[in-house]
Every structure is written in C-alpha cells, then in structure tokens.
Design a protein around this motif. Structure first.
Motif, PDB file in Angstrom:
ATOM      1  N   LEU A 932     -71.984 -28.164 -13.535  1.00  0.00           N
ATOM      2  CA  LEU A 932     -72.120 -26.593 -14.797  1.00  0.00           C
ATOM      3  C   LEU A 932     -71.460 -26.020 -14.348  1.00  0.00           C
ATOM      4  CD1 LEU A 932     -73.268 -26.434 -17.152  1.00  0.00           C
ATOM      5  CD2 LEU A 932     -75.636 -25.610 -16.000  1.00  0.00           C
ATOM      6  N   ALA A 933     -71.382 -25.620 -13.384  1.00  0.00           N
ATOM      7  CA  ALA A 933     -70.263 -24.200 -12.848  1.00  0.00           C
ATOM      8  C   ALA A 933     -68.625 -24.480 -12.997  1.00  0.00           C
ATOM      9  CB  ALA A 933     -71.257 -23.525 -11.420  1.00  0.00           C
ATOM     10  N   SER A 934     -68.456 -25.078 -13.314  1.00  0.00           N
ATOM     11  CA  SER A 934     -66.608 -25.253 -13.213  1.00  0.00           C
ATOM     12  C   SER A 934     -67.028 -25.295 -14.724  1.00  0.00           C
ATOM     13  CB  SER A 934     -66.834 -27.050 -12.496  1.00  0.00           C
ATOM     14  OG  SER A 934     -66.807 -26.979 -11.045  1.00  0.00           O
ATOM     15  N   ARG A 935     -67.511 -25.776 -15.742  1.00  0.00           N
ATOM     16  CA  ARG A 935     -67.352 -25.953 -16.903  1.00  0.00           C
ATOM     17  C   ARG A 935     -67.432 -24.379 -17.500  1.00  0.00           C
ATOM     18  NH1 ARG A 935     -71.580 -29.517 -20.266  1.00  0.00           N
ATOM     19  NH2 ARG A 935     -68.970 -29.965 -21.421  1.00  0.00           N
ATOM     20  N   ARG A 955     -74.818 -11.777 -24.814  1.00  0.00           N
ATOM     21  CA  ARG A 955     -75.094 -13.215 -25.966  1.00  0.00           C
ATOM     22  C   ARG A 955     -73.879 -13.066 -26.438  1.00  0.00           C
ATOM     23  NH1 ARG A 955     -78.503 -13.423 -22.159  1.00  0.00           N
ATOM     24  NH2 ARG A 955     -79.748 -15.067 -23.567  1.00  0.00           N
ATOM     25  N   ALA A 956     -73.111 -12.961 -27.054  1.00  0.00           N
ATOM     26  CA  ALA A 956     -72.324 -13.365 -28.268  1.00  0.00           C
ATOM     27  C   ALA A 956     -71.558 -14.168 -27.970  1.00  0.00           C
ATOM     28  CB  ALA A 956     -72.162 -12.509 -29.081  1.00  0.00           C
ATOM     29  N   ARG A 957     -71.051 -13.626 -26.153  1.00  0.00           N
ATOM     30  CA  ARG A 957     -70.034 -14.515 -25.203  1.00  0.00           C
ATOM     31  C   ARG A 957     -71.031 -15.837 -24.511  1.00  0.00           C
ATOM     32  NH1 ARG A 957     -66.833 -11.917 -21.111  1.00  0.00           N
ATOM     33  NH2 ARG A 957     -65.227 -13.784 -20.777  1.00  0.00           N
ATOM     34  N   LEU A 958     -72.190 -15.540 -24.292  1.00  0.00           N
ATOM     35  CA  LEU A 958     -72.404 -16.949 -23.597  1.00  0.00           C
ATOM     36  C   LEU A 958     -72.571 -17.353 -24.897  1.00  0.00           C
ATOM     37  CD1 LEU A 958     -75.266 -15.498 -21.908  1.00  0.00           C
ATOM     38  CD2 LEU A 958     -73.713 -17.193 -21.011  1.00  0.00           C
ATOM     39  N   ASP A 959     -72.706 -16.978 -25.918  1.00  0.00           N
ATOM     40  CA  ASP A 959     -72.897 -18.174 -27.171  1.00  0.00           C
ATOM     41  C   ASP A 959     -72.010 -18.968 -27.150  1.00  0.00           C
ATOM     42  OD1 ASP A 959     -74.175 -19.698 -29.200  1.00  0.00           O
ATOM     43  OD2 ASP A 959     -72.753 -18.577 -30.421  1.00  0.00           O
ATOM     44  N   GLY A 960     -70.592 -18.128 -27.758  1.00  0.00           N
ATOM     45  CA  GLY A 960     -69.082 -18.324 -27.608  1.00  0.00           C
ATOM     46  C   GLY A 960     -68.639 -19.778 -26.771  1.00  0.00           C
ATOM     47  N   ILE A 961     -68.903 -19.303 -25.119  1.00  0.00           N
ATOM     48  CA  ILE A 961     -69.322 -20.590 -24.103  1.00  0.00           C
ATOM     49  C   ILE A 961     -69.744 -21.323 -24.643  1.00  0.00           C
ATOM     50  CG2 ILE A 961     -69.778 -20.913 -21.971  1.00  0.00           C
ATOM     51  CD1 ILE A 961     -68.940 -17.427 -21.083  1.00  0.00           C
ATOM     52  N   GLY A 962     -70.729 -21.453 -25.142  1.00  0.00           N
ATOM     53  CA  GLY A 962     -71.724 -22.225 -25.718  1.00  0.00           C
ATOM     54  C   GLY A 962     -70.916 -23.198 -26.313  1.00  0.00           C
ATOM     55  N   ILE A 964     -68.242 -24.090 -26.969  1.00  0.00           N
ATOM     56  CA  ILE A 964     -67.520 -24.685 -25.851  1.00  0.00           C
ATOM     57  C   ILE A 964     -67.601 -25.981 -25.065  1.00  0.00           C
ATOM     58  CG2 ILE A 964     -65.430 -24.516 -24.055  1.00  0.00           C
ATOM     59  CD1 ILE A 964     -64.747 -21.945 -25.510  1.00  0.00           C
ATOM     60  N   LEU A 965     -69.169 -25.804 -25.172  1.00  0.00           N
ATOM     61  CA  LEU A 965     -69.342 -26.639 -24.142  1.00  0.00           C
ATOM     62  C   LEU A 965     -70.181 -27.625 -25.018  1.00  0.00           C
ATOM     63  CD1 LEU A 965     -70.193 -25.146 -20.970  1.00  0.00           C
ATOM     64  CD2 LEU A 965     -68.561 -26.547 -21.228  1.00  0.00           C
ATOM     65  N   GLU A 966     -70.049 -27.345 -26.422  1.00  0.00           N
ATOM     66  CA  GLU A 966     -70.612 -28.382 -27.109  1.00  0.00           C
ATOM     67  C   GLU A 966     -72.939 -27.894 -27.600  1.00  0.00           C
ATOM     68  OE1 GLU A 966     -69.540 -32.171 -26.178  1.00  0.00           O
ATOM     69  OE2 GLU A 966     -67.840 -31.944 -27.238  1.00  0.00           O
ATOM     70  N   TYR A 967     -73.355 -26.810 -27.108  1.00  0.00           N
ATOM     71  CA  TYR A 967     -74.472 -26.667 -27.562  1.00  0.00           C
ATOM     72  C   TYR A 967     -74.190 -26.305 -29.070  1.00  0.00           C
ATOM     73  CZ  TYR A 967     -75.560 -26.233 -22.059  1.00  0.00           C
ATOM     74  OH  TYR A 967     -75.960 -26.225 -21.005  1.00  0.00           O
ATOM     75  N   ARG A 974     -80.474 -20.485 -24.504  1.00  0.00           N
ATOM     76  CA  ARG A 974     -80.144 -22.069 -22.982  1.00  0.00           C
ATOM     77  C   ARG A 974     -79.055 -22.194 -22.122  1.00  0.00           C
ATOM     78  NH1 ARG A 974     -79.388 -27.880 -26.131  1.00  0.00           N
ATOM     79  NH2 ARG A 974     -78.836 -28.619 -24.577  1.00  0.00           N
ATOM     80  N   VAL A 975     -78.088 -21.616 -22.398  1.00  0.00           N
ATOM     81  CA  VAL A 975     -76.510 -21.344 -21.593  1.00  0.00           C
ATOM     82  C   VAL A 975     -77.343 -21.325 -20.370  1.00  0.00           C
ATOM     83  CG1 VAL A 975     -74.745 -21.269 -21.067  1.00  0.00           C
ATOM     84  CG2 VAL A 975     -75.156 -22.190 -23.543  1.00  0.00           C
ATOM     85  N   GLU A 976     -77.609 -19.794 -20.661  1.00  0.00           N
ATOM     86  CA  GLU A 976     -78.240 -19.084 -19.236  1.00  0.00           C
ATOM     87  C   GLU A 976     -79.199 -19.693 -18.441  1.00  0.00           C
ATOM     88  OE1 GLU A 976     -78.042 -14.629 -18.945  1.00  0.00           O
ATOM     89  OE2 GLU A 976     -80.030 -15.267 -20.033  1.00  0.00           O
TER      90      GLU A 976
END
Length: 996
Positions: A932-935, A955-962, A964-967, A974-976
């Motif tokens: 997960l850390a690598s992704r 939160r916006a950046r976290l959501d964006g990362i999520g 990309i990871l198909e959240y 949830r990502v956090e």
C-alpha cells in the motif's frame, strides 16, 4: 444444319449465358417462327438478362397464348428489351404476362424513367373507377383491376431498375418509387373501401357519416422512409376521427374507420382472382395485435405519452402520411415527432435498442443465419439499427439529423460529424448492395424473401441479375465481404459507449448555452467555470468539421471531466492536446467512435498532472487509449532493440540522447496511463519502470563511452550497479535510481583508467539529465557515502570491503544488481558482493549497529515538521520498516537459505516465511503495508506531477490519490484509515521481529 454448324450455334448460346443449350436452340427457332423475331437479336438481348433460359421460355409461353401481343411488343426495341429484362429476372412477372398478355403493350417507353407519384396515384385511382371514392357499383372487380394496374406500374419500375448499368446506385430512386406505388395502391384500395362501407345494407354506414369520418393511413418502416422493397410488408398505423360531431360521433367515426381499414387491407392482400400485392401490417399500432385497429389522434397521443415502450418510438422515426386524410395524417406526425426525439432520454434507452437488435439475431433459425441478408449479422438491419440509434440519441438536440431515410440520415450524420466519412461511405455502399441483392431475390418470384439461395444455379442467376459477379462463388464472396465490413462498422458504432453517455445526460446539460453554462460548470465541480467556458469556446467555435465533432463530444466529456479529480486541469490539457494534434483525422474520430477512448482520456487527464504534462509533449499517445495492447508495458527486449537502433542512427551524442530521452518519456507515459487506468499490477508497474530505467542507462552509457573512451583505451571495463529499490526492481514514479560505478583497467594505466571512469560517470549524469522527466542517478550508497570516490576499481572495492566495510554497506549490497556495462565485470562485482552480503556467520555487532542506525534514521532523517505516521518511506510500519526487517533476516540467514539471496523485498519475505523465519500472518501484514505504501507513493507523484514521500493531509489530494488507486469518489478518510491501519499492524510486527 451440319453437325459443325450446330456445334457452333450451341457454343454461341453458351457464351450468351444459356445453360440448357439444346432446348434453347429449339425454343429460339420456335420463337422466330411464331413471332417473327430475328434469332441474333433475341440472343443479344438474352446476353444481358439474369436467366436467359427462363426468359426465353417465358416469352415463348406468352407467345403461344397471344402471338400478336408479343409481336407488337417485339416491334418496339425498348419494349422488347424491357420484356427480356423483366421476365429474365422475375418468374412472377412471367406468370403475370401469361395471365395478361395484353399488358405487354404497356411496356412501351419502359426503362427510361420511373413513373412519378402523381401519375401512379392517378392511374390506380382510375383503375378502380370514381376517383371521389363513392362509386355505387364498387365490387371485387375493382380490386382485381387495381392489382393488375399495380403490376403494370411495378413492371415499369422494374424495367428501369434492370436496365441500369449501375443498379446499386439506382436503389434510392427505385425504393422511393416502390414506396410511392404502395401509397397509391392504398389510396385506391381505400377508395373502393369507402364505396363498400357506404349504403343502406345492415353492415353499411350512411354516406353522410362516411363523408364526415376522418381517416388517415400512416406509413411506417421502409414505406415511411420511401425505401421500400419490391415485395415487403407495408407497415401502417390507422388514425381516425370525426370531422363533424353533429353528423357522426367520435366513437361512430372510429367504427367507420375500422371498417375502412379492414376493407382497405382486403383490397391489397385478400383472396381474389389476381394474386395479392403484399401484406398490410398494422401491428406496429399501440398495443400491437391486441390493440384497437383504429384510434383517434388523442388516443394515440395519450398512449405514447404514458405507456409506449422505447422500440415504439424507434418505429415512429419513419412515420409519414401515405393515404387518406392528409391533414389528419400531418396532425398525427406533428404530434408524435417530439415524443420520438425525446425517447432517447429514457432510462436505459440505448441498452434497450441494443438488446432488441440482439434478440432479432437470436431468433433467426440456425440454418439461415449465414444467408439472411436482412436480419442476420452484417445484414440490412445492422445498418438500419445503427443509423437509427445514432439519430435518436443525437437527434435529441440536433434537428439536422432527423431524416426518415437511412441513406439521407447517413449523409446528415456525416455532415454533422457524428460518423466518420470513410465509415459512412462504406455503410452507404454496402447498404445499397444489400438492398440490391434483396430486390433481385424478391423480383424472382414476386414474393417476400431475404435469404441468399443455396443452389449454385440460383446464385449464378443472382450474380447476373445484380451485375456484381459472374459466378455463384463470386456472388457468395461479395456477400461475405459486405457482411464482414457491415458487421465491423455496426459493432464499433452501435455499441459505442458515447451513445449511452449522451443519452443519459441530464436535460440541462445536452447543450451548452453561455447564459447557464457557468453555473452548471461550477455546480458539477469546476473551480474556474469562466476559464472552462473559454476552453470550451476555443474547442467548439467555428464551422470546421473538427469544431462540429467537438461540439458533439463536449457535453458528455465535460461530465466525465467533472467526475475526475481536477476537471479544470483535465479540460485545459485536453484543449492543448487538441490544438497540438490540429486536424489529425484519427484523433476526434477515435474519441467519437472508439470503445471508451474519450472517457479514458478524460479520466487520465483529470486524475494525473504527471500524465497531462507528458501527454502535451507526446499527444499521439492518445491513440493508445483505444487499444489495451498499446497500454501494456513494452518488453525489455523491444526497448533494447529500439535503443540500439537509435545508437546506429545517430553519430552525434546530443541527437542520440534526445531520442533516448524521448523513448524514456514515451514509455514512462505509457506505464503511467496504464497505472491510472488500472491495467497493470504494482509488480508489473515496478518491473516496467525498472526496465525503462535500465534501458535508458544502458543506452546512455553506450553513447557516452563512444565519446569518452578512445580506441586505444577500449580494453577498459566499466559497469553500473543498481542499488536500493532500483536494484530490487521496486521503483515507483518519482523514485531515484540508486547506483554504484565500478571499473577494471585491463592493462590501461591505472591513473588513466580512473580518469576515464570518472569521465564516464560525469557523462552519464550529464546526458541522463531531463528537465521534463528527471532521472536522478544517486550514488550515495557507495562505500563511504558522499565522502567516497564516485567510481572505484573492482580491486579497490575488494580491498575496501575486506578491510573497512561497515554493516550498513553490507546491508546496502543486499540489493546490488548489475544493469549496464561489462557483463564480466558485473559478474566479478556480484561475486565480491556475495561474500559481503551473505556472510558465513552473522556479525552480531554489525546487526546491533544496523538496529541503532534504523532508530537514528527515524529520528533524524524525517523532514522537519513532518508527521512520522504519514511518511510513506521512513514512517513507522512503512517501506523502510519492512525493507530493513527483511534485510536483517537476509544478513543472518541468506548463507544457509539460498532462497533469501534475492534483491526483491517481497521475494525475500516470502522465502523467510517458507524457511520458518517469519510467521505467515506477520508476513501478510508486512507485505500489505509495503504494498500500500508503494502504491500511495506512486499515486501521489502521478496526481501532482511532483515527488513526495508524505501522505498529504489535504482532503482533496487524498481523494485524488484514492481515485488513482480505484477507491470510489470522496474516499479521503478511507485512504487515510487504510494506510494508518496497515502501518500500525506492520509496525507491531516489525518491533517484535527487528528488535526481538
């Protein structure tokens, strides 16, 4: 006649096209005797007809019954030619002329033009008597006369059709004439029907009531579109009503209209002395066979507004008044048209049409599927359903494509940019050819059919009738070619994802008006709606085809951009890419027609600045979105071959390295797109990024060596050793490439060798620099770190490791792997490294030192102010915890457990589990956190285009990362929580095993 003369005569007959030569020879002689025609003239006419044998026999049979009629026909060259053409293509017409020889006289002038609609209507009305429709002596004889006159006019259309050098090109004219003739026949039959329902008999109605009854016949399907076949069901809807409530009530008028409908249909297809014309099919009416045969206009409107199914609106697409009260018919069409063009907005409309087409194919008998011209795959229905679906979806907002006819609609769809020119041209050509084949099959027996014959003789006749081939195998090959092409285009256009997306757009978003667009853009997620409007205006303004297609694409693409992480950025880059590609024909065609390319493009651009920045420089990469194979990482072998070809092509190092950098950017972009679209796993991603980096370093080293090392010093060996995550083939986006450099003099002066090695290192670092996509060759893991020399000889490495090596340097060597340069030198270095990294006995002091270093790293190397729990590399339970634990296990046990001798972190962890050194559940927790850390680390770089090892708190950046990871959207929390939970579990395992 001598035997030689007879042989010569039979040979001439064979060349003409006759099959039964002896019979033809005899019949030609009889025809010459009975009618007095020249044998050579008859043979010349026979040469052009579909079936010379049947034509000759048919004409002679008529002549035996009425020689004068045939003789008069033969006296007129045009009539004589038309007769041969018609009976050579149609047994049905041969039987007609045998029943009515006098009809031959009406072939005069046939073949030059088709009769116009007014002429046909007047002739058929005249054939039944009183044009006003209330002849008192109306009888069954009127219907017989109607059918004879109909076939007289049909023969004139057929003569024109069969006389064309390019019959496929004449299909629109012929089909329109056939539809007009059908309308005239219905009008004439209705005229008789009025007379039959008027009178004093118990089953009749008073004349005043019949006169006050409004009654219209609405043509549907091919008749409505004026693209009818020779023999086809004529789909109709009957609408009735009262013109004067004081004379006839609405209910009474519907009863009268029902009688008129029944009698009209009887006149066309009921049993009479003269065979029926075709079937009048009223089953497309509301409620089908169970519904009332005639309804009022209000009743129709109520039904369509409340209960009609989607397919019923598709059927109404071609509705046209064809007979009866033209004003009532126009009112009907005017009332239903808005409903037709709004039907595509219904839920699952597109999917429903697609399913209906599939059901049609599924119900074809298995033995007929490959021969079915109309309903089968690659047949007429594939073209018609495709065109109609495109019309219904896009016609919702574009009145210019609201055409009844298939070919007219195709032209409009091309003109407005909904279909590519090449596809429309192929579709139109194939549609005409399919209709030509169907026409000739129906002419044969004057019966409805769309099945390609099975017998070779019948196929050969069809080939000659269509002039598309000369043989049975030839016409079969034509059909197979048409079928393949039609099916291919149908599948691409009919199942185009854009159709469902456009149909599902909310009503307010189907068009973009300046007045409302700004608020709408802000509401769906654009932070700068004014800027978005400027981009939209730049893309869609103008009269070019490019702007037209962009106008069609933009409403749905805006919605897709809004579903992404950064719609403003995505739209901006899309504009720039569109401008870079200019008028490249494939670009917009692909977005419009492909299976998902447009949606994929909006997704990658709005999710990743890393991709957007590279795609601006490599806009042709958009094409990869249409082919999953192009999104797969390319093999190391393929990349090596391309890199070596670059070296061969360029002598100048600057030019060569420009090409190498372009290769790396392109392949990094390919992998980034695959990562964001979820088509590669983490392992595939890391392997691909490692391979690209290796190939780049190898190509750079080759180019630099040619410049730095002169021929006299060519014996010098030099190699690049991968370290860290690069050595473990575990790099992600934004990772440095940790390396060490080693050389061997091989007879070159030691001082000279050292200087050349340092020049090679300097050249590698200089030439690998890329301001658009940095590649940092980090040599800090070398002996003595930053204080040590950048390059050492193999002997110096051996001496150092034997005398001064520290525990962390042995640890660093665990992931050492040769990637470029001398293979022999790499082998020697790795043998040396094995002695250090896989000791016969673990150095306990060294292990304690590694543990102390780990604790110091956690305290000292974290960025100032950074939350340790969010650091993806150095935080508790993150990458370094897992990697250091695995490495200390390797240092302790790799000598006795060969499977631990790997540069792969997860590979070594798996080996430790197999050896019983790490419990399986503990390894699962470690692997989950590392994975997960690598992704997250790669996703963070993809999102922002910048390298960062810290999980953002925004939160916006976290959501964006999520994303990309198909959240799902809005998954920042949830990502956090997933990350913090995984690292907590991994940290507990780490502390127990690392310090235990």
């Amino acid at each position: 006649m001598t035997s030689g003369d007879r042989t010569s005569a039979l040979t001439a007959l064979a060349r003409t096209g006759f099959s039964r030569l002896a019979e033809a020879d005899t019949l030609l002689g009889e025809l010459a005797d009975v009618v007095g025609v020249d044998r050579a003239d008859a043979m010349q006419l026979a040469q052009r007809v579909a079936d010379p044998d049947r034509a000759l026999l048919a004409i002679l049979q008529v002549a035996r019954r009425d020689a004068d009629a045939v003789r008069r026909n033969a006296a007129d060259p045009g009539s004589w030619r038309a007769l041969w053409d018609i009976v050579g293509a149609s047994d049905g017409f041969a039987e007609f002329y045998l029943r009515h020889p006098a009809e031959l006289a009406h072939l005069s002038g046939a073949g030059l033009t088709v009769p116009d609609e007014q002429t046909m209507r007047a002739e058929l009305l005249a054939s039944v008597g009183d044009v006003d429709g209330f002849a008192s002596d109306a009888s069954d004889a009127a219907w017989v006369a109607l059918r004879v006159r109909y076939r007289r006019l049909l023969a004139r259309i057929a003569a024109y059709d069969l006389g064309q050098d390019d019959p496929a090109a004449a299909i629109p004219v012929v089909s329109a004439a056939l539809a007009d003739l059908a309308g005239a026949a219905l009008e004439a039959s209705l005229s008789v029907a009025r007379a039959r329902v008027t009178g004093s008999a118990p089953a009749s109605f008073p004349r005043a009531q019949v006169e006050a009854t409004r009654f219209a016949i609405i043509a549907m399907g091919k008749t409505g579109a004026r693209e009818l076949n020779y023999v086809s069901d004529v789909d109709v809807i009957f609408v009735g009503g009262s013109a004067d409530d004081e004379v006839v009530s609405e209910a009474r008028a519907i009863d009268i209209g029902t009688r008129l409908a029944v009698q009209t249909m009887r006149g066309i297809s009921g049993p009479e002395i003269e065979p029926p014309l075709w079937e009048v099919d009223p089953n497309l009416r509301p409620e089908g066979k169970q519904g009332a045969l005639v309804r009022s206009l209000a009743s129709h409107e109520q039904y369509y507004a409340r209960w009609a199914k989607s397919w019923e609106f598709q059927a109404l697409l071609k509705a046209r008044t064809i007979a009866g009260d033209p004003v009532l018919g126009a009112e009907y069409v005017h009332a239903v048209q808005p409903l037709v063009w709004h039907s595509a907005a219904r839920e699952n409309f597109v999917e429903g049409v697609q399913s209906m087409r599939e059901r049609v194919t599924d119900h074809i008998p298995a033995g007929e599927v490959t021969r079915q011209l109309k309903l089968g795959p690659g047949g007429i229905r594939d073209v018609e359903f495709t065109v109609q679906l495109l019309q219904l979806v896009h016609g919702l907002t574009d009145e210019r494509i609201r055409q009844r006819g298939t070919l007219d609609a195709l032209d409009a769809l091309v003109a407005e940019g909904y279909i590519g020119r090449s596809e429309a041209e192929a579709f139109g050509r194939d549609y005409r050819l399919l209709r030509l084949l169907e026409h000739r099959l129906q002419l044969r027996g004057l019966r409805r059919t769309a099945l390609l014959p099975e017998k070779d003789d019948d196929l050969r006749v069809l080939a000659r009738a269509t002039r598309l081939a000369d043989t049975a195998s030839g016409i079969q090959a034509v059909w197979e070619g048409i079928k393949r092409e039609v099916r291919d285009i149908h599948v691409r256009l009919f199942y185009r994802p854009l159709l469902s997306a456009v149909a599902a757009l909310p009503e307010g978003e189907r068009t973009l008006s300046t007045e409302q667009a700004r608020d709408r853009l802000a509401a769906i997620g654009f932070r700068d709606p004014a800027g978005a409007l400027r981009h939209i205006g730049a893309l869609t303004s103008g009269l070019s085809r490019k702007a037209t297609i962009q106008r069609h694409l933009m409403p749905i693409m805006i919605r897709w951009f809004a579903d992404g992480v950064d719609p403003d950025y995505g739209l901006l880059v899309f504009r720039r890419i569109s401008e870079r590609l200019g008028n490249t024909p494939w670009f917009l065609r692909m977005l419009r027609d492909s299976a998902g390319a447009a949606e994929r493009l909006t997704h990658v651009l709005s999710c990743s600045r890393y991709i957007g920045e590279l795609m601006e420089w490599i806009p042709e990469s958009v094409a990869w979105l249409d082919d999953d194979a192009l999104l797969r990482p390319r093999s190391g072998k393929a990349l090596q071959e391309e890199a070596r070809a670059i070296q061969t092509r360029w002598d100048n190092i600057d030019d060569a390295m420009r090409s190498v950098r372009a290769l790396r950017r392109r392949e990094m972009l390919r992998v980034a797109m695959a990562a964001v679209l979820g088509t590669v796993s983490l392992e595939e991603l890391s392997d691909a990024l490692t391979t690209i980096t290796e190939v780049t370093i190898q190509a750079t080293l080759r180019a630099v060596r040619r410049v730095v090392v002169p021929p006299e010093d060519d014996d010098l060996d030099f190699a690049v050793i991968a370290m860290g995550r690069f050595g473990g083939r575990e790099i992600g986006f934004g990772s440095d490439a940790d390396v060490m450099y080693v050389y061997r003099a091989n007879g070159v002066d030691q001082h000279r060798a050292s200087q050349l090695a340092l020049k090679l290192v300097a050249g590698l670092r200089e030439q690998s620099e890329d301001h658009r996509l940095p590649l940092d060759l980090d040599a800090e893991l070398r002996p003595e770190g930053r204080s040590g020399p950048l390059a050492r000889s193999i002997e110096a490495y051996a001496e150092y490791y034997r005398r001064w090596s520290l525990s962390w340097e042995a640890q660093a060597l665990l992931r050492a792997r040769g990637v470029a340069g001398s293979v022999k030198l790499i082998t020697a270095f790795l043998e040396l490294a094995d002695e250090v990294r896989y000791p016969s006995a673990a150095d306990q002091n060294g292990l304690r030192e590694i543990r102390r270093i780990k604790a110091r790293v956690e305290n000292e190397r974290l960025p100032q102010g950074a939350d340790p729990a969010r650091h993806l590399k150095l935080g508790p339970g993150s990458l370094s915890d897992v990697e250091w634990l695995v490495q200390i296990i390797q240092l302790q046990h790799a000598r006795s457990v060969p499977a631990l001798r790997t540069t792969s972190t997860l590979g070594a962890l798996s080996a430790a589990v197999e050896a019983g050194l790490v419990p399986a559940d503990a390894a699962d927790k470690l692997a989950a956190s590392w994975h997960l850390a690598s992704r997250l680390r790669s996703a963070n770089t993809l999102l922002s285009g910048q390298t960062s090892d810290v999980l953002p708190a925004d939160r916006a950046r976290l959501d964006g990362i999520g994303r990309i990871l198909e959240y799902p959207p809005r998954s920042a929390t949830r990502v956090e929580e997933d990350y913090l939970g995984a690292t907590r579990r991994a940290r507990r395992v780490f502390e127990k095993l690392f310090y235990g």
